[in-house]
Design a protein around this motif. Structure first.
Motif, PDB file in Angstrom:
ATOM      1  N   CYS A 235       0.865  -1.356  -0.088  1.00  0.00           N
ATOM      2  CA  CYS A 235       0.108   0.091   0.069  1.00  0.00           C
ATOM      3  C   CYS A 235       0.668   1.386  -0.197  1.00  0.00           C
ATOM      4  O   CYS A 235       0.465   2.147  -0.317  1.00  0.00           O
ATOM      5  CB  CYS A 235      -0.953   0.014   1.257  1.00  0.00           C
ATOM      6  SG  CYS A 235      -2.420  -1.156   1.171  1.00  0.00           S
ATOM      7  N   THR A 236       1.933   1.239   0.616  1.00  0.00           N
ATOM      8  CA  THR A 236       3.000   2.357   0.512  1.00  0.00           C
ATOM      9  C   THR A 236       3.244   2.986  -0.716  1.00  0.00           C
ATOM     10  O   THR A 236       3.492   4.151  -0.991  1.00  0.00           O
ATOM     11  CB  THR A 236       4.116   2.202   1.253  1.00  0.00           C
ATOM     12  OG1 THR A 236       4.774   1.198   0.689  1.00  0.00           O
ATOM     13  CG2 THR A 236       4.025   1.828   2.782  1.00  0.00           C
ATOM     14  N   VAL A 237       3.292   2.147  -1.825  1.00  0.00           N
ATOM     15  CA  VAL A 237       3.715   2.681  -2.951  1.00  0.00           C
ATOM     16  C   VAL A 237       2.360   2.828  -3.970  1.00  0.00           C
ATOM     17  O   VAL A 237       2.427   3.009  -5.229  1.00  0.00           O
ATOM     18  CB  VAL A 237       4.505   1.677  -3.876  1.00  0.00           C
ATOM     19  CG1 VAL A 237       5.913   1.758  -3.149  1.00  0.00           C
ATOM     20  CG2 VAL A 237       4.095   0.381  -3.957  1.00  0.00           C
ATOM     21  N   LEU A 238       1.025   2.375  -3.616  1.00  0.00           N
ATOM     22  CA  LEU A 238      -0.056   2.242  -4.287  1.00  0.00           C
ATOM     23  C   LEU A 238      -0.195   3.621  -5.222  1.00  0.00           C
ATOM     24  O   LEU A 238      -0.500   3.626  -6.271  1.00  0.00           O
ATOM     25  CB  LEU A 238      -1.322   1.829  -3.758  1.00  0.00           C
ATOM     26  CG  LEU A 238      -2.369   1.464  -4.302  1.00  0.00           C
ATOM     27  CD1 LEU A 238      -2.420   0.326  -5.181  1.00  0.00           C
ATOM     28  CD2 LEU A 238      -3.677   0.921  -3.198  1.00  0.00           C
ATOM     29  N   TRP A 261       0.106  -3.821   4.270  1.00  0.00           N
ATOM     30  CA  TRP A 261      -1.374  -4.391   3.592  1.00  0.00           C
ATOM     31  C   TRP A 261      -2.526  -3.337   3.633  1.00  0.00           C
ATOM     32  O   TRP A 261      -3.718  -3.533   2.979  1.00  0.00           O
ATOM     33  CB  TRP A 261      -1.496  -5.608   4.554  1.00  0.00           C
ATOM     34  CG  TRP A 261      -0.686  -6.738   4.092  1.00  0.00           C
ATOM     35  CD1 TRP A 261       0.471  -7.280   4.870  1.00  0.00           C
ATOM     36  CD2 TRP A 261      -1.000  -7.817   3.172  1.00  0.00           C
ATOM     37  NE1 TRP A 261       0.954  -8.323   4.316  1.00  0.00           N
ATOM     38  CE2 TRP A 261       0.264  -8.678   3.051  1.00  0.00           C
ATOM     39  CE3 TRP A 261      -1.660  -7.921   1.882  1.00  0.00           C
ATOM     40  CZ2 TRP A 261       0.402  -9.867   2.322  1.00  0.00           C
ATOM     41  CZ3 TRP A 261      -1.642  -9.099   0.936  1.00  0.00           C
ATOM     42  CH2 TRP A 261      -0.569  -9.856   1.280  1.00  0.00           C
ATOM     43  N   THR A 262      -2.363  -2.613   4.460  1.00  0.00           N
ATOM     44  CA  THR A 262      -3.386  -1.311   4.921  1.00  0.00           C
ATOM     45  C   THR A 262      -3.004  -0.182   4.682  1.00  0.00           C
ATOM     46  O   THR A 262      -1.802   0.388   4.874  1.00  0.00           O
ATOM     47  CB  THR A 262      -4.269  -1.799   6.009  1.00  0.00           C
ATOM     48  OG1 THR A 262      -2.910  -1.756   7.111  1.00  0.00           O
ATOM     49  CG2 THR A 262      -4.538  -2.991   6.395  1.00  0.00           C
ATOM     50  N   ILE A 263      -4.067   0.907   4.530  1.00  0.00           N
ATOM     51  CA  ILE A 263      -3.830   2.201   4.437  1.00  0.00           C
ATOM     52  C   ILE A 263      -4.331   2.855   5.556  1.00  0.00           C
ATOM     53  O   ILE A 263      -5.559   2.900   5.836  1.00  0.00           O
ATOM     54  CB  ILE A 263      -4.200   3.037   3.260  1.00  0.00           C
ATOM     55  CG1 ILE A 263      -3.721   2.106   1.913  1.00  0.00           C
ATOM     56  CG2 ILE A 263      -4.272   4.306   3.027  1.00  0.00           C
ATOM     57  CD1 ILE A 263      -4.223   2.525   0.605  1.00  0.00           C
ATOM     58  N   PRO A 264      -3.565   3.583   6.669  1.00  0.00           N
ATOM     59  CA  PRO A 264      -3.980   4.239   7.611  1.00  0.00           C
ATOM     60  C   PRO A 264      -4.976   5.497   7.089  1.00  0.00           C
ATOM     61  O   PRO A 264      -4.789   6.089   6.171  1.00  0.00           O
ATOM     62  CB  PRO A 264      -2.892   4.903   8.243  1.00  0.00           C
ATOM     63  CG  PRO A 264      -1.796   4.023   8.020  1.00  0.00           C
ATOM     64  CD  PRO A 264      -2.325   3.562   6.621  1.00  0.00           C
ATOM     65  N   ASP A 265      -6.115   5.584   7.853  1.00  0.00           N
ATOM     66  CA  ASP A 265      -7.102   6.500   7.384  1.00  0.00           C
ATOM     67  C   ASP A 265      -7.476   6.471   6.006  1.00  0.00           C
ATOM     68  O   ASP A 265      -7.693   7.718   5.310  1.00  0.00           O
ATOM     69  CB  ASP A 265      -6.742   7.876   7.924  1.00  0.00           C
ATOM     70  CG  ASP A 265      -6.337   8.092   9.306  1.00  0.00           C
ATOM     71  OD1 ASP A 265      -6.956   7.751  10.242  1.00  0.00           O
ATOM     72  OD2 ASP A 265      -5.078   8.704   9.637  1.00  0.00           O
ATOM     73  N   PHE A 266      -7.853   5.512   5.473  1.00  0.00           N
ATOM     74  CA  PHE A 266      -8.057   5.197   3.965  1.00  0.00           C
ATOM     75  C   PHE A 266      -9.353   6.157   3.554  1.00  0.00           C
ATOM     76  O   PHE A 266     -10.249   6.075   4.418  1.00  0.00           O
ATOM     77  CB  PHE A 266      -8.288   3.840   3.842  1.00  0.00           C
ATOM     78  CG  PHE A 266      -8.833   3.581   2.420  1.00  0.00           C
ATOM     79  CD1 PHE A 266      -7.885   3.692   1.291  1.00  0.00           C
ATOM     80  CD2 PHE A 266     -10.027   3.269   2.043  1.00  0.00           C
ATOM     81  CE1 PHE A 266      -8.474   3.514  -0.002  1.00  0.00           C
ATOM     82  CE2 PHE A 266     -10.585   3.149   0.994  1.00  0.00           C
ATOM     83  CZ  PHE A 266      -9.826   3.347  -0.319  1.00  0.00           C
ATOM     84  N   SER A 267      -9.152   6.732   2.601  1.00  0.00           N
ATOM     85  CA  SER A 267     -10.568   7.392   1.952  1.00  0.00           C
ATOM     86  C   SER A 267     -10.565   7.094   0.516  1.00  0.00           C
ATOM     87  O   SER A 267      -9.805   7.038  -0.301  1.00  0.00           O
ATOM     88  CB  SER A 267     -10.202   8.806   1.879  1.00  0.00           C
ATOM     89  OG  SER A 267     -11.134   9.713   1.148  1.00  0.00           O
ATOM     90  N   PRO A 268     -11.693   6.543  -0.004  1.00  0.00           N
ATOM     91  CA  PRO A 268     -11.860   6.263  -1.361  1.00  0.00           C
ATOM     92  C   PRO A 268     -11.582   7.330  -2.425  1.00  0.00           C
ATOM     93  O   PRO A 268     -11.311   6.752  -3.414  1.00  0.00           O
ATOM     94  CB  PRO A 268     -13.398   5.910  -1.493  1.00  0.00           C
ATOM     95  CG  PRO A 268     -13.835   5.383  -0.059  1.00  0.00           C
ATOM     96  CD  PRO A 268     -12.890   6.422   1.004  1.00  0.00           C
ATOM     97  N   PHE A 269     -11.390   8.411  -1.956  1.00  0.00           N
ATOM     98  CA  PHE A 269     -11.165   9.537  -2.839  1.00  0.00           C
ATOM     99  C   PHE A 269      -9.737   9.704  -3.114  1.00  0.00           C
ATOM    100  O   PHE A 269      -9.110  10.261  -4.163  1.00  0.00           O
ATOM    101  CB  PHE A 269     -11.451  10.812  -2.531  1.00  0.00           C
ATOM    102  CG  PHE A 269     -12.892  11.129  -2.393  1.00  0.00           C
ATOM    103  CD1 PHE A 269     -13.812  11.120  -3.279  1.00  0.00           C
ATOM    104  CD2 PHE A 269     -13.848  10.845  -1.089  1.00  0.00           C
ATOM    105  CE1 PHE A 269     -15.070  11.247  -3.418  1.00  0.00           C
ATOM    106  CE2 PHE A 269     -15.068  10.911  -1.151  1.00  0.00           C
ATOM    107  CZ  PHE A 269     -15.863  11.290  -2.175  1.00  0.00           C
ATOM    108  N   MET A 270      -8.919   8.627  -2.610  1.00  0.00           N
ATOM    109  CA  MET A 270      -7.438   8.499  -3.094  1.00  0.00           C
ATOM    110  C   MET A 270      -7.456   7.610  -4.169  1.00  0.00           C
ATOM    111  O   MET A 270      -6.146   7.969  -4.904  1.00  0.00           O
ATOM    112  CB  MET A 270      -6.740   7.914  -1.948  1.00  0.00           C
ATOM    113  CG  MET A 270      -6.865   6.470  -1.733  1.00  0.00           C
ATOM    114  SD  MET A 270      -5.380   5.470  -0.767  1.00  0.00           S
ATOM    115  CE  MET A 270      -4.172   5.323  -1.965  1.00  0.00           C
ATOM    116  N   ILE A 271      -8.286   6.939  -4.543  1.00  0.00           N
ATOM    117  CA  ILE A 271      -8.371   6.358  -5.891  1.00  0.00           C
ATOM    118  C   ILE A 271      -8.747   7.376  -6.876  1.00  0.00           C
ATOM    119  O   ILE A 271      -9.764   7.801  -7.036  1.00  0.00           O
ATOM    120  CB  ILE A 271      -9.210   5.149  -5.944  1.00  0.00           C
ATOM    121  CG1 ILE A 271      -9.065   4.335  -4.825  1.00  0.00           C
ATOM    122  CG2 ILE A 271      -9.169   4.461  -7.269  1.00  0.00           C
ATOM    123  CD1 ILE A 271     -10.343   3.197  -4.516  1.00  0.00           C
ATOM    124  N   PRO A 272      -7.604   7.618  -8.111  1.00  0.00           N
ATOM    125  CA  PRO A 272      -7.915   8.401  -9.170  1.00  0.00           C
ATOM    126  C   PRO A 272      -9.211   8.070  -9.777  1.00  0.00           C
ATOM    127  O   PRO A 272      -9.783   7.005 -10.062  1.00  0.00           O
ATOM    128  CB  PRO A 272      -6.600   8.034 -10.090  1.00  0.00           C
ATOM    129  CG  PRO A 272      -5.684   7.373  -9.176  1.00  0.00           C
ATOM    130  CD  PRO A 272      -6.591   6.587  -8.240  1.00  0.00           C
TER     131      PRO A 272
END
Length: 340
Positions: A235-238, A261-272
């Motif tokens: 996930c760090t390089v995603l 394996w996980t992204i802290p404080d994940f937001s769906p808006f990080m996906i382009p």
């Protein structure tokens, strides 16, 4: 009720197995004499001939797997061998060559680090080959993961471009082999420039040294971005991998070699908005028997290469195999063959 067919009285009452009784270092892998597992209806018992060694089994040994909650446990998420016992009406017969993988093996129930293993019949892939067990034993999990992610998640087609991030991993090498066979152009990464030759040897068109930021390097090769990407670093390089992909291209998350394996404080808006994200964590059914057979035939004919790193003989060498895997110095699959 289904009747049973078995190999006969040749099956012993006890067997040798590698058992993890408690989490720990390599010394937690102990060879013990335990009862041969009793087959349940709908399951098969396999005499194990070889098995690949995987990162998840190292995780099991260290006590870091969420899927393994009780010990003792016999590790091993994949294995190849011959049917010892099966339901008479289940379509499998004693002596038949088979592969099995995933589905809880070595996690929720005992796995393939043993002379015998029992598994549900639906996660068994029958095959016929004259290839040696060390070659066949290298294939199930890595080919299943590579084939499943390329076909099920990415739908890769001839003429498309594929980025493999984490290319010198066993799945990465397998994916390059299969993608090249499909007819795709393959870009694959390594953290070490001196390993670029390993990537070219399995058909990679454009090896790239991964320093954590590769989007600009990938677009130097494919200015519009690749059609598809396999993400195995983590996930760090995603976000950087997103930058490698064309408009309406797809990133498939397969693994986390770097441990994230996980992204802290994940937001769906990080996906382009223009890139699709999927993940692959499939099972044996994602590698059809006819596809596996074609892969075995291609290896036998020399048109497909099995990325075998090192072969070990006997359960006594399982500790060496896990140590070799952890060292990261030997590319390809580490395989243990059970002699006799």
């Amino acid at each position: 009720m289904s009747r049973s067919t078995a190999a006969g009285d040749a099956t012993p009452a006890t067997m040798q197995a590698v058992v993890v009784t408690h989490p720990g270092g390599l010394d937690a892998l102990e060879i013990k004499e335990i009862p041969v597992p009793v087959r349940k209806p709908g399951w098969v018992r396999i005499q194990v001939k070889a098995f690949g060694v995987n990162e998840s089994e190292v995780t099991t040994r260290k006590g870091e797997s969420d899927a393994v909650v009780t010990y003792p446990r016999v590790p091993g998420i994949e294995g190849v061998g011959v049917i010892d016992q099966a339901d008479e009406d289940g379509g499998l017969r004693p002596g038949q060559q088979v592969a099995t993988m995933m589905g809880g093996m070595g996690r929720s129930y005992d796995g393939a680090y043993a002379q015998y293993v029992t598994v549900p019949a639906e996660q068994v892939i029958p095959f016929e080959t004259s290839l040696p067990w060390d070659v066949v034993g290298a294939l199930p999990q890595m080919f299943q993961t590579a084939y499943g992610s390329l076909s099920t998640s990415l739908g890769l087609k001839a003429g498309q471009t594929l980025l493999i991030r984490g290319g010198t991993s066993t799945v990465g090498l397998s994916a390059a082999i299969l993608a090249t066979d499909i007819g795709a152009t393959v870009i694959s990464t390594t953290r070490h420039a001196d390993r670029a030759g390993e990537l070219r040897a399995v058909g990679v068109d454009h090896p790239i040294v991964d320093d954590g930021k590769i989007a600009e390097k990938v677009r130097d090769v494919v200015p519009e971005g690749v059609d598809a990407a396999l993400e195995m670093v983590g996930c760090t390089v995603l976000p950087d991998t997103f930058g490698c992909v064309r408009v309406h291209g797809t990133v498939c998350f397969v693994g986390a070699l770097a441990g994230a394996w996980t992204i802290p404080d994940f937001s769906p808006f990080m996906i382009p908005s223009t890139v699709r994200l999927t993940a692959y964590a499939g099972e044996a059914a994602d590698l059809p028997a006819d596809v596996f057979t074609r892969q075995l035939q291609a290896i036998a004919e020399g048109s497909l290469k099995a990325p075998v790193g090192k072969v070990y003989h006997g359960l006594e060498q399982v500790r060496d195999a896990q140590a070799g895997l952890e060292s990261g110095t030997m590319p390809g699959k580490h395989v243990v063959v059970l002699d006799g």
